[in-house]
Design a protein around this motif. Structure first.
Motif, mmCIF file in Angstrom:
data_model
loop_
_atom_site.group_PDB
_atom_site.id
_atom_site.type_symbol
_atom_site.label_atom_id
_atom_site.label_comp_id
_atom_site.label_asym_id
_atom_site.label_seq_id
_atom_site.Cartn_x
_atom_site.Cartn_y
_atom_site.Cartn_z
ATOM 1 N N MET A 43 0.688 -1.231 15.001
ATOM 2 C CA MET A 43 0.358 0.174 15.206
ATOM 3 C C MET A 43 -1.095 0.480 14.902
ATOM 4 S SD MET A 43 2.289 3.543 13.817
ATOM 5 C CE MET A 43 3.602 3.481 15.010
ATOM 6 N N SER A 44 -1.741 1.178 15.843
ATOM 7 C CA SER A 44 -3.150 1.519 15.704
ATOM 8 C C SER A 44 -3.314 2.718 14.774
ATOM 9 C CB SER A 44 -3.723 1.839 17.076
ATOM 10 O OG SER A 44 -2.843 2.718 17.765
ATOM 11 N N THR A 45 -3.036 2.508 13.488
ATOM 12 C CA THR A 45 -3.266 3.570 12.505
ATOM 13 C C THR A 45 -4.777 3.725 12.310
ATOM 14 O OG1 THR A 45 -3.232 2.011 10.670
ATOM 15 C CG2 THR A 45 -1.125 3.023 11.276
ATOM 16 N N PHE A 46 -5.159 4.832 11.716
ATOM 17 C CA PHE A 46 -6.582 5.105 11.441
ATOM 18 C C PHE A 46 -7.162 3.978 10.583
ATOM 19 C CE2 PHE A 46 -9.370 9.124 10.516
ATOM 20 C CZ PHE A 46 -10.486 8.439 10.954
ATOM 21 N N ASP A 47 -6.426 3.595 9.559
ATOM 22 C CA ASP A 47 -6.875 2.543 8.652
ATOM 23 C C ASP A 47 -7.028 1.204 9.379
ATOM 24 O OD1 ASP A 47 -7.261 1.322 5.957
ATOM 25 O OD2 ASP A 47 -5.392 0.309 6.518
ATOM 26 N N LYS A 50 -10.177 1.217 11.418
ATOM 27 C CA LYS A 50 -11.369 1.037 10.589
ATOM 28 C C LYS A 50 -11.574 -0.439 10.259
ATOM 29 C CE LYS A 50 -11.264 5.610 8.380
ATOM 30 N NZ LYS A 50 -10.854 6.350 7.186
ATOM 31 N N THR A 66 -0.451 5.670 19.280
ATOM 32 C CA THR A 66 -1.638 5.985 18.472
ATOM 33 C C THR A 66 -1.590 7.415 17.945
ATOM 34 O OG1 THR A 66 -2.931 4.450 19.801
ATOM 35 C CG2 THR A 66 -4.179 6.103 18.555
ATOM 36 N N TRP A 67 -1.001 8.304 18.758
ATOM 37 C CA TRP A 67 -1.036 9.747 18.427
ATOM 38 C C TRP A 67 0.304 10.266 17.912
ATOM 39 C CZ3 TRP A 67 -5.734 10.448 17.514
ATOM 40 C CH2 TRP A 67 -6.732 9.920 18.333
ATOM 41 N N TRP A 68 1.049 9.408 17.197
ATOM 42 C CA TRP A 68 2.221 9.834 16.420
ATOM 43 C C TRP A 68 3.353 10.404 17.252
ATOM 44 C CZ3 TRP A 68 -2.390 12.932 15.174
ATOM 45 C CH2 TRP A 68 -3.362 12.180 14.506
ATOM 46 N N VAL A 82 -6.804 15.784 11.771
ATOM 47 C CA VAL A 82 -6.588 14.334 11.689
ATOM 48 C C VAL A 82 -6.774 13.702 13.071
ATOM 49 C CG1 VAL A 82 -5.020 12.505 10.939
ATOM 50 C CG2 VAL A 82 -4.962 14.729 9.796
ATOM 51 N N ALA A 85 -10.547 13.690 13.703
ATOM 52 C CA ALA A 85 -11.266 12.667 12.932
ATOM 53 C C ALA A 85 -11.020 11.267 13.510
ATOM 54 C CB ALA A 85 -10.832 12.731 11.473
ATOM 55 N N LYS A 86 -9.764 11.002 13.873
ATOM 56 C CA LYS A 86 -9.420 9.670 14.406
ATOM 57 C C LYS A 86 -10.055 9.468 15.789
ATOM 58 C CE LYS A 86 -5.241 6.756 14.988
ATOM 59 N NZ LYS A 86 -3.776 6.688 14.779
ATOM 60 N N PRO A 256 4.302 1.274 5.902
ATOM 61 C CA PRO A 256 3.840 2.595 5.452
ATOM 62 C C PRO A 256 4.463 3.033 4.133
ATOM 63 C CG PRO A 256 5.415 2.828 7.262
ATOM 64 C CD PRO A 256 5.152 1.359 7.103
ATOM 65 N N VAL B 209 5.473 7.877 1.483
ATOM 66 C CA VAL B 209 4.143 7.550 1.989
ATOM 67 C C VAL B 209 3.158 8.421 1.222
ATOM 68 C CG1 VAL B 209 2.611 7.527 4.003
ATOM 69 C CG2 VAL B 209 5.060 7.127 4.318
ATOM 70 N N ILE B 228 8.173 15.071 14.921
ATOM 71 C CA ILE B 228 6.750 15.055 14.562
ATOM 72 C C ILE B 228 6.114 16.444 14.597
ATOM 73 C CG2 ILE B 228 6.051 14.379 16.925
ATOM 74 C CD1 ILE B 228 4.279 13.370 13.622
ATOM 75 N N TRP B 232 3.212 18.239 12.324
ATOM 76 C CA TRP B 232 1.960 18.784 12.868
ATOM 77 C C TRP B 232 1.777 20.248 12.475
ATOM 78 C CZ3 TRP B 232 2.722 16.605 18.528
ATOM 79 C CH2 TRP B 232 2.347 15.254 18.542
ATOM 80 N N TRP B 249 8.245 5.522 13.735
ATOM 81 C CA TRP B 249 7.036 5.170 14.483
ATOM 82 C C TRP B 249 6.254 6.415 14.915
ATOM 83 C CZ3 TRP B 249 11.620 5.710 17.009
ATOM 84 C CH2 TRP B 249 11.617 6.223 18.292
ATOM 85 N N GLU B 250 6.686 7.576 14.442
ATOM 86 C CA GLU B 250 5.944 8.797 14.738
ATOM 87 C C GLU B 250 5.483 9.485 13.445
ATOM 88 O OE1 GLU B 250 7.746 9.789 19.106
ATOM 89 O OE2 GLU B 250 8.628 10.901 17.446
ATOM 90 N N PRO B 253 3.460 7.006 10.437
ATOM 91 C CA PRO B 253 2.033 6.755 10.679
ATOM 92 C C PRO B 253 1.170 8.012 10.610
ATOM 93 C CG PRO B 253 3.295 6.468 12.694
ATOM 94 C CD PRO B 253 4.282 6.582 11.580
ATOM 95 N N VAL B 256 0.439 8.410 7.069
ATOM 96 C CA VAL B 256 -0.540 7.371 6.692
ATOM 97 C C VAL B 256 -1.945 7.791 7.148
ATOM 98 C CG1 VAL B 256 -1.283 5.004 7.244
ATOM 99 C CG2 VAL B 256 1.107 5.444 6.637
ATOM 100 N N ASP B 257 -2.044 8.283 8.383
ATOM 101 C CA ASP B 257 -3.350 8.678 8.928
ATOM 102 C C ASP B 257 -3.923 9.904 8.222
ATOM 103 O OD1 ASP B 257 -3.383 6.555 10.628
ATOM 104 O OD2 ASP B 257 -3.106 7.708 12.475
ATOM 105 N N SER B 260 -5.663 8.566 5.371
ATOM 106 C CA SER B 260 -6.905 7.902 5.809
ATOM 107 C C SER B 260 -7.986 8.920 6.169
ATOM 108 C CB SER B 260 -6.649 7.014 7.023
ATOM 109 O OG SER B 260 -5.737 5.999 6.704
ATOM 110 N N ALA B 261 -7.566 10.094 6.641
ATOM 111 C CA ALA B 261 -8.524 11.144 7.002
ATOM 112 C C ALA B 261 -9.006 11.917 5.773
ATOM 113 C CB ALA B 261 -7.893 12.090 8.021
#
Lengths: 259, 309
Positions: A43-47, A50, A66-68, A82, A85-86, A256, B209, B228, B232, B249-250, B253, B256-257, B260-261
């Motif tokens: 999964m292409s998480t933000f972390d 980076k 990528t976009w949840w 978020v 930023a990503k 996660p 998380v 999700i 949001w 998977w929604e 992450p 998690v992001d 990270s932000a």
């Protein structure tokens, strides 16, 4: 080599008919970008992005969204900080993201399952076909099997349902959200995640009631990432067989959860 | 009130009052399941379409009801406890027979594949299935009536959320004007998780998380499953979002992001059923006000998961 050329090579080598209109498309970035290196991941998480960028890998091949949200729909989140930023990070660093999901699962055997089976110490690609009989393992108990997988994965949030003392020889393994069928001849199903209740078939409730009734049925839920991340390592090794001249690295997204 | 015009229902209420006062009641026939269901429907109001999720899932509507148990899920363990406690009607928020419609297919003909398999990857539950058969036998042998009550209960005055808040000791701390956000004593995410685990009697069902050191004082409670868009739309308002279950998977992450932000927030899931049990405790309390002549109790379904060691 451009990102598009890498994708063309994947399509040529994938071994199953390519179907347009599914998940496996460019998600962001210019496909004509020259690839400095490929980062593969569950999964292409933000972390994860980076870490890929720090290693100068600008083409990201991700198994999941990528976009949840599964279709990567961004219409309602354009003001989300978020998201902004990503997105900003991806654009500033000229990253290109492409998803490899449907065709990975469509391959026979499915790379995700081949790698997931090894978590249960089953090193046999024949076991990775979803049809047919369950796979037969040397007799053990659900408790012992779960402990073995726990040790192998180091998962922080694995969840098991069923009688730990029940005997197990016949198992089925499924990747991600695709829990395997709990057929009459199956004792234990191993998968990533499943809706807990009120779904098409409530695996967890079934295993729980089976245990209460003394019927040997169990379930090992690894977590979505734990179940499918090794499949991207498998993919990476496969990709190296026909994409040469650029660095290719598997960068796990990581589990996660903690618990 | 004219005593000759006391309806059967009112008589039952009066009789229940006598029973509650510790006096023996003679001659009051126990109401049937059908009568109890009617009282629940009237009490909650709204439309009750025949094809809705809520309704009778096992047992006969003519069964005289001795006692009612509410639960998030009518598991075999819950049914056994219900029988032991002398109750023969179980009100379940979730399905009894392992799928949203509680349906069971006939067994396949010899040599045929099971038809009508439920769900994209699901097993086809049929009447020959050993788990189904044994559970159904237990229900039949003990004359248990099972009534599913989800849609009409979850829309009642935020009771599912209130129930969960109550179980966590936060019910008095709801932020005015918001239905699901609570201002709780400040604590780290790690300590909050430890406390939630204890209060909800969790085994392996809890997953988190976020940075364990994150300070938590604003919490949003989402019993059941969330999508999700709930995150949001709400995650930025709180330090912790506590849900039953999510799509991994929604939502995970995203959590998690968010970290990270640079935002300091946590996501905790406790399991769908565990998150719904307290709302069904609240349902038992409400039922006592509607079905006054029958004892009502709550039996938690509890955490279905354990951890390998």
């Amino acid at each position: 080599m451009t990102a598009r050329e890498v994708v063309e090579l994947i399509k040529k080598n994938v071994g199953v008919q390519w179907r347009e209109g599914g998940r496996d498309t460019f998600k962001i970035g210019d496909p004509e970008t020259t690839v400095t290196g490929i980062a593969t991941t569950f999964m292409s998480t933000f972390d994860m992005l980076k870490r890929a960028q720090a290693e100068k890998l600008n083409f990201i091949i991700t198994h999941e969204d990528t976009w949840w949200n599964d279709p990567d729909n961004t219409k309602s989140i354009t003001d989300n900080p978020v998201y902004k930023a990503k997105l900003d990070f991806i654009q500033k660093n000229g990253l290109v993201l492409w998803r490899f999901h449907d065709h990975q699962h469509g391959r026979v055997p499915d790379q995700s399952v081949v790698a997931e089976l090894r978590l249960a110490a089953i090193d046999d690609p024949k076991a990775a076909t979803s049809s047919g009989a369950p796979y037969v393992i040397p007799e053990t108990t659900l408790g012992e099997l779960a402990a073995k997988i726990q040790k192998k994965t180091g998962a922080r949030a694995m969840r098991v349902t069923g009688d730990p003392k029940m005997k197990v020889t016949r198992v089925r393994v499924g990747p991600g959200y695709a829990f395997p069928r709990m057929t009459p001849d199956t004792e234990v199903i191993i998968g990533g995640e499943a809706q807990e209740a009120d779904g098409g078939f409530d695996y967890t409730s079934y295993a729980r009631d089976a245990a209460a009734l003394g019927i040997p049925k169990g379930q090992i839920m690894l977590g979505h990432q734990v179940s499918e991340e090794p499949g991207m390592e498998e993919f990476t090794n496969w990709l190296r067989g026909f994409v040469t001249g650029v660095p290719i690295k598997w960068i796990p997204a990581g589990e996660p959860w903690w618990s | 009130m004219d005593s000759e015009r006391i309806s059967r229902r009112n008589f039952a209420r009066i009789a229940g009052g006598i029973a509650a006062a510790g006096l023996p009641v003679h001659g009051a026939a126990a109401p049937t399941a059908d009568e109890v269901i009617k009282q629940i429907r009237e009490g909650l109001g709204g439309e009750w379409p025949a094809n809705g999720i809520d309704g009778l899932k096992a047992g006969s509507p003519d069964t005289p009801i001795k006692g009612i148990a509410t639960t998030a899920m009518a598991t075999v363990e819950v049914l056994r406890q219900a029988v032991k406690a002398g109750t023969n009607m179980v009100i379940s928020y979730e399905p009894t027979f392992f799928g949203s419609r509680d349906t069971v297919a006939p067994p396949p003909a010899p040599g045929q594949q099971q038809a009508g398999g439920r769900g994209g990857f699901g097993s086809a539950l049929n009447t020959d299935d050993p788990v189904y058969k044994a559970k159904k036998e237990f229900i039949d042998k003990n004359n248990i009536v099972i009534f599913r009550l989800r849609d009409h209960w979850r829309t009642k005055d935020g009771q599912m959320v209130n129930g969960l808040a109550d179980a966590l000791g936060w019910s008095a701390r709801r932020v005015p004007g918001d239905l699901a956000i609570y201002e709780v004593p400040s604590s780290t995410l790690a300590d909050t998780v430890a406390s939630v685990k204890k209060k909800l009697n969790l085994r392996a069902g809890l997953r988190a998380v976020g940075d364990p050191k994150t300070k938590v004082s604003r919490v949003m409670l989402c019993p059941g499953a969330i999508a999700i868009d709930v995150m949001w739309n709400n995650y930025e308002k709180v330090d912790l979002l506590l849900a039953g279950e999510i799509r991994e998977w929604e939502c995970s992450p995203y959590a998690v992001d968010v970290v990270s932000a640079g935002q300091k927030r946590g996501l905790v899931t406790v399991g769908r059923v565990v998150s719904e049990d307290p709302g069904m405790r609240a349902c038992a309390a409400w039922l006592k006000t509607v079905v006054k002549n029958i004892p009502v109790q709550f039996i938690p379904a509890g955490d279905p998961y354990w951890r390998a060691s």
